[in-house]
Design a protein around this motif. Structure first.
Motif, mmCIF file in Angstrom:
data_model
loop_
_atom_site.group_PDB
_atom_site.id
_atom_site.type_symbol
_atom_site.label_atom_id
_atom_site.label_comp_id
_atom_site.label_asym_id
_atom_site.label_seq_id
_atom_site.Cartn_x
_atom_site.Cartn_y
_atom_site.Cartn_z
ATOM 1 N N THR B 34 7.258 14.365 9.102
ATOM 2 C CA THR B 34 8.238 13.394 9.963
ATOM 3 C C THR B 34 7.338 12.403 10.861
ATOM 4 O O THR B 34 7.906 11.685 11.453
ATOM 5 C CB THR B 34 8.950 14.158 10.709
ATOM 6 O OG1 THR B 34 8.297 15.017 11.527
ATOM 7 C CG2 THR B 34 9.867 14.968 9.888
ATOM 8 N N GLY B 35 6.274 12.334 10.887
ATOM 9 C CA GLY B 35 5.240 11.347 11.542
ATOM 10 C C GLY B 35 5.638 9.970 11.111
ATOM 11 O O GLY B 35 5.674 8.987 11.779
ATOM 12 N N THR B 36 5.805 9.782 9.622
ATOM 13 C CA THR B 36 6.126 8.416 9.239
ATOM 14 C C THR B 36 7.506 8.376 9.526
ATOM 15 O O THR B 36 8.718 9.009 9.206
ATOM 16 C CB THR B 36 6.083 8.530 7.454
ATOM 17 O OG1 THR B 36 4.453 8.695 7.166
ATOM 18 C CG2 THR B 36 6.472 7.221 6.921
ATOM 19 N N HIS B 37 8.060 6.936 10.084
ATOM 20 C CA HIS B 37 9.228 6.644 10.598
ATOM 21 C C HIS B 37 9.907 5.835 9.716
ATOM 22 O O HIS B 37 9.476 4.971 9.130
ATOM 23 C CB HIS B 37 9.079 6.084 12.198
ATOM 24 C CG HIS B 37 8.799 6.896 12.922
ATOM 25 N ND1 HIS B 37 8.242 6.736 14.448
ATOM 26 C CD2 HIS B 37 8.570 8.379 13.058
ATOM 27 C CE1 HIS B 37 8.175 7.871 15.068
ATOM 28 N NE2 HIS B 37 8.111 9.108 14.250
ATOM 29 N N GLY B 46 8.194 -2.090 8.982
ATOM 30 C CA GLY B 46 6.844 -1.508 8.813
ATOM 31 C C GLY B 46 6.474 -0.095 9.433
ATOM 32 O O GLY B 46 5.640 0.276 9.357
ATOM 33 N N ALA B 47 7.863 0.453 10.153
ATOM 34 C CA ALA B 47 7.519 1.481 10.709
ATOM 35 C C ALA B 47 6.932 2.693 9.807
ATOM 36 O O ALA B 47 6.415 3.831 9.914
ATOM 37 C CB ALA B 47 8.808 2.109 11.354
ATOM 38 N N CYS B 48 7.409 2.568 8.453
ATOM 39 C CA CYS B 48 7.335 3.606 7.334
ATOM 40 C C CYS B 48 6.097 3.401 6.623
ATOM 41 O O CYS B 48 5.820 3.746 5.709
ATOM 42 C CB CYS B 48 8.377 3.515 6.556
ATOM 43 S SG CYS B 48 8.836 1.960 5.658
ATOM 44 N N VAL B 49 5.193 2.475 7.051
ATOM 45 C CA VAL B 49 3.757 2.344 6.394
ATOM 46 C C VAL B 49 2.841 3.413 5.927
ATOM 47 O O VAL B 49 2.679 4.260 6.938
ATOM 48 C CB VAL B 49 3.100 0.914 6.885
ATOM 49 C CG1 VAL B 49 1.572 0.959 6.261
ATOM 50 C CG2 VAL B 49 3.869 -0.064 6.635
ATOM 51 N N VAL B 50 2.585 3.754 4.899
ATOM 52 C CA VAL B 50 1.607 4.774 4.410
ATOM 53 C C VAL B 50 0.547 3.980 3.457
ATOM 54 O O VAL B 50 0.785 2.802 3.185
ATOM 55 C CB VAL B 50 2.417 6.019 3.844
ATOM 56 C CG1 VAL B 50 3.559 6.616 4.863
ATOM 57 C CG2 VAL B 50 3.039 5.709 2.522
ATOM 58 N N HIS B 51 -0.385 4.720 3.179
ATOM 59 C CA HIS B 51 -1.324 4.213 2.248
ATOM 60 C C HIS B 51 -1.014 5.168 0.890
ATOM 61 O O HIS B 51 -0.975 6.102 0.880
ATOM 62 C CB HIS B 51 -2.800 4.749 2.550
ATOM 63 C CG HIS B 51 -3.223 4.055 3.695
ATOM 64 N ND1 HIS B 51 -4.436 3.983 4.239
ATOM 65 C CD2 HIS B 51 -2.414 3.075 4.699
ATOM 66 C CE1 HIS B 51 -4.477 3.021 5.470
ATOM 67 N NE2 HIS B 51 -3.314 2.836 5.546
ATOM 68 N N VAL B 52 -0.734 4.290 -0.383
ATOM 69 C CA VAL B 52 -0.816 4.680 -1.556
ATOM 70 C C VAL B 52 -2.277 4.281 -2.326
ATOM 71 O O VAL B 52 -2.215 3.324 -2.534
ATOM 72 C CB VAL B 52 0.527 4.195 -2.295
ATOM 73 C CG1 VAL B 52 0.638 4.807 -3.803
ATOM 74 C CG2 VAL B 52 1.640 4.898 -1.636
ATOM 75 N N ASN B 53 -2.852 5.153 -2.978
ATOM 76 C CA ASN B 53 -4.190 4.690 -3.415
ATOM 77 C C ASN B 53 -4.996 3.760 -2.679
ATOM 78 O O ASN B 53 -5.306 2.749 -2.977
ATOM 79 C CB ASN B 53 -3.925 4.224 -4.896
ATOM 80 C CG ASN B 53 -3.490 5.386 -5.964
ATOM 81 O OD1 ASN B 53 -3.634 6.267 -5.453
ATOM 82 N ND2 ASN B 53 -2.500 5.084 -6.790
ATOM 83 N N ALA B 56 -1.694 -0.121 1.981
ATOM 84 C CA ALA B 56 -0.594 -0.194 2.716
ATOM 85 C C ALA B 56 0.780 -0.521 1.954
ATOM 86 O O ALA B 56 0.752 -1.612 1.364
ATOM 87 C CB ALA B 56 -0.791 -0.934 3.986
ATOM 88 N N VAL B 57 1.677 0.308 2.070
ATOM 89 C CA VAL B 57 3.062 0.085 1.446
ATOM 90 C C VAL B 57 4.043 0.519 2.398
ATOM 91 O O VAL B 57 3.791 1.617 3.304
ATOM 92 C CB VAL B 57 3.181 0.627 -0.084
ATOM 93 C CG1 VAL B 57 2.008 0.387 -0.882
ATOM 94 C CG2 VAL B 57 3.367 2.297 -0.144
ATOM 95 N N LYS B 58 5.299 -0.042 2.274
ATOM 96 C CA LYS B 58 6.405 0.426 3.067
ATOM 97 C C LYS B 58 6.919 1.483 2.136
ATOM 98 O O LYS B 58 7.365 1.266 1.048
ATOM 99 C CB LYS B 58 7.213 -0.713 3.163
ATOM 100 C CG LYS B 58 6.701 -1.728 4.062
ATOM 101 C CD LYS B 58 7.800 -3.059 4.194
ATOM 102 C CE LYS B 58 7.009 -3.969 5.131
ATOM 103 N NZ LYS B 58 7.563 -5.263 5.262
ATOM 104 N N SER B 59 6.818 2.792 2.939
ATOM 105 C CA SER B 59 7.440 4.053 1.820
ATOM 106 C C SER B 59 9.051 3.997 1.878
ATOM 107 O O SER B 59 9.554 4.905 1.011
ATOM 108 C CB SER B 59 6.922 5.083 2.611
ATOM 109 O OG SER B 59 7.234 5.351 3.815
ATOM 110 N N CYS B 60 9.604 3.144 2.524
ATOM 111 C CA CYS B 60 11.250 3.002 2.137
ATOM 112 C C CYS B 60 11.126 1.963 1.160
ATOM 113 O O CYS B 60 12.434 1.953 0.812
ATOM 114 C CB CYS B 60 11.901 2.429 3.514
ATOM 115 S SG CYS B 60 11.864 0.649 3.989
ATOM 116 N N THR B 61 10.315 1.236 0.714
ATOM 117 C CA THR B 61 10.458 0.313 -0.558
ATOM 118 C C THR B 61 9.800 0.754 -1.771
ATOM 119 O O THR B 61 8.958 -0.155 -2.267
ATOM 120 C CB THR B 61 10.281 -1.075 0.068
ATOM 121 O OG1 THR B 61 11.039 -1.131 1.262
ATOM 122 C CG2 THR B 61 10.945 -1.978 -0.768
ATOM 123 N N MET B 62 9.762 2.056 -1.799
ATOM 124 C CA MET B 62 8.787 2.498 -3.119
ATOM 125 C C MET B 62 9.857 4.097 -3.322
ATOM 126 O O MET B 62 10.044 4.902 -2.551
ATOM 127 C CB MET B 62 7.394 2.887 -2.828
ATOM 128 C CG MET B 62 6.802 3.499 -3.821
ATOM 129 S SD MET B 62 4.779 3.322 -3.485
ATOM 130 C CE MET B 62 4.519 4.337 -4.656
#
Ligand code: FAD
Ligand code: FES
Ligand code: FES
Lengths: 262, 161
Positions: B34-37, B46-53, B56-62
């Protein structure tokens, strides 16, 4: 979001088959489609994700020297890899923000044809060719007004072929909240004439400013545009700017683009 | 429901997802990370940014299904297992780069992606890279300062405005 199935084919052939299903829709980077699904503005039964299809990704030089960009190529990849067409690479580098650029694709942007999107201006000003699973479409025939293109259901943009101009520049007057263009002008000078494409301004979506093209084809200098103006009629008018304001901005951004193209 | 499997913070992770399950829902609800907001849920903040490969991507938009086989990194991977903060996190703390902290996971992950690409960014480059990360508390100044400091650059020239 309404429920749907999601397919992730690895080949273009499988993607075409999957898109043949009832109420199937392509998913590019999802940077426009996912927000639309959340708002229930779209309700496909099946999404066919193109992100696994390697055949439609990447940048190459065509036999005629054109810069060819796969329809599934992200904005970040174009920003980094389209050095042969610097104005295009610079345009891609200023779309949205880094996270949007890491997912959003050129094919998705063109298929969506948002009236304020950046790529449509580059494609129209370059006289590029949009290659799909069915045919090759000239830029002048591709865009059909706001959020509308000549694409048929299930047709996938596989590549976009850009003839590389002698000089070009894109000037984006950014709408800071959305990061789209409030007005954007792409100017490209080829041996046989100059093309000027405008995004963000017209209610009919991206368009060519033919008076400016004629003047710049004679004399490629900002001064050649003196006295030329567009009417505010038919221009987008919203809380960010009136039609007259946008019409004025088009002339300003065109002059800046010509000056910057050198 | 189809199953999805990926590597999250170096460990294999899998679970059942619907087509419409977002990556951020999978991370938070299935994996309990739950660290990703989720700030806006509309690709803006951008609160939901994580790294995919590594990107940086917005994990609410994937969609989670699209991360099949991917290498995902979240804010939970930044600190050492013993709790020692990552240099970017330590710099946020030292330079007051957060107030309520809601935007911070996305800010830190965006900053980490920036420094991986550009180890010594200028102030202007930092501000440009953070265009998609919104903070309603700090006014950004101390975030920019923290990232400059984390990149080993002198921040004394940047006055505390
Ligand atoms: C915060 C934010 C800022 C943005 N700023 C800008 C900006 O400044 N300028 C700008 O131009 N855009 C901007 N965008 C939009 C962004 O460029 C999107 O990437 C783009 O509009 C859609 O591309 P996509 O690959 O994400 O497509 P998707 O969202 O996946 O799809 C969009 C549409 O295209 C269709 N589609 C997708 N791929 C294909 C294909 N290969 N062939 C046929 N149809 C396809 C889909 O079915 C859907 O109808 C922004 C978006 C966000 C969220
Ligand atoms: S929650 Fe994803 S961008 Fe705001
Ligand atoms: S610290 Fe509160 S939103 Fe950034």
């Amino acid at each position: 979001m309404y429920a749907f199935e999601i397919d992730r084919p690895a080949t273009l052939a499988d993607a075409i088959t999957a898109l043949g299903a009832e109420e199937a829709q392509a998913l590019g980077g999802g940077q426009t489609l996912i927000p639309a699904l959340k708002q229930r503005l779209a309700a496909p039964a099946r999404l066919v994700a193109l992100s696994g299809v390697a055949e439609i990704k990447g940048i190459r030089t065509g036999a005629d020297g054109a810069l060819c960009i796969g329809g599934g190529t992200t904005h970040a990849e174009v920003a980094a890899g389209a050095g042969a067409y610097p104005a295009l690479a610079a345009l891609a580098a200023r779309i949205g923000d880094p996270a949007v650029r890491n997912r959003g694709t050129i094919g998705g942007s063109l298929a969506n044809n948002d009236p304020s999107a950046c790529y449509p201006a580059a494609v129209l000003a370059s006289g590029a060719t949009v290659v799909t699973t069915n045919r090759e479409i000239a830029a002048d025939d591709f865009f059909e007004g706001m959020f509308t293109t000549t694409l048929e259901d299930g047709e996938i943009i596989t590549e976009v072929r850009f003839p590389v101009p002698e000089k070009a520049n894109y000037q984006k007057f950014e709408q800071p909240a959305s990061r789209f263009a409030l007005v954007g002008v792409f100017v490209a000078k080829y041996a046989d004439g100059v093309r000027v494409a405008v995004t963000g301004a017209s209610e009919d979506g991206v368009f060519r400013w033919s008076e400016a093209e004629a003047a710049l084809s004679k004399d490629f200098a900002p001064g050649a545009l003196e006295g030329l103006s567009l009417s505010g009629e038919g221009m987008i008018s919203d809380l960010h700017g009136s039609g007259d304001y946008r019409a004025h901005l088009v002339a300003v951004m065109t002059r800046r683009a010509v000056a910057a193209a050198g | 429901m189809p199953e999805v499997s990926m590597t999250v913070n170096g460990k294999p992770a899998k679970g059942q997802v619907e087509g419409r399950t977002l990556l951020v829902e999978f991370l938070r609800e299935s994996l309990g990370l739950t660290g990703t907001h989720v700030g806006c849920d509309s690709s803006q903040c951008g609160a939901c940014v994580v790294h995919v490969n590594g990107r940086a991507v917005k994990s609410c938009t994937m969609f989670a299904a699209e991360a099949e086989g991917a290498e995902v990194r979240t804010i939970e991977s930044m600190a050492e297992p013993d709790g020692t903060l990552h240099p970017i996190q330590a710099a946020f703390q030292a330079h007051h780069g957060l107030q309520c902290g809601f935007c911070t996971p996305g800010m830190v992950m965006s900053a980490a992606a920036l420094l991986a690409e550009n180890p010594k960014p200028s102030e202007a480059e930092i501000r440009e890279y953070l265009e998609g990360n919104i903070c309603r508390c700090t006014g950004y100044h101390n975030i920019v300062k923290a990232i400059l400091a984390a990149s080993g650059q002198d921040v004394s020239a940047i006055a505390a405005e």
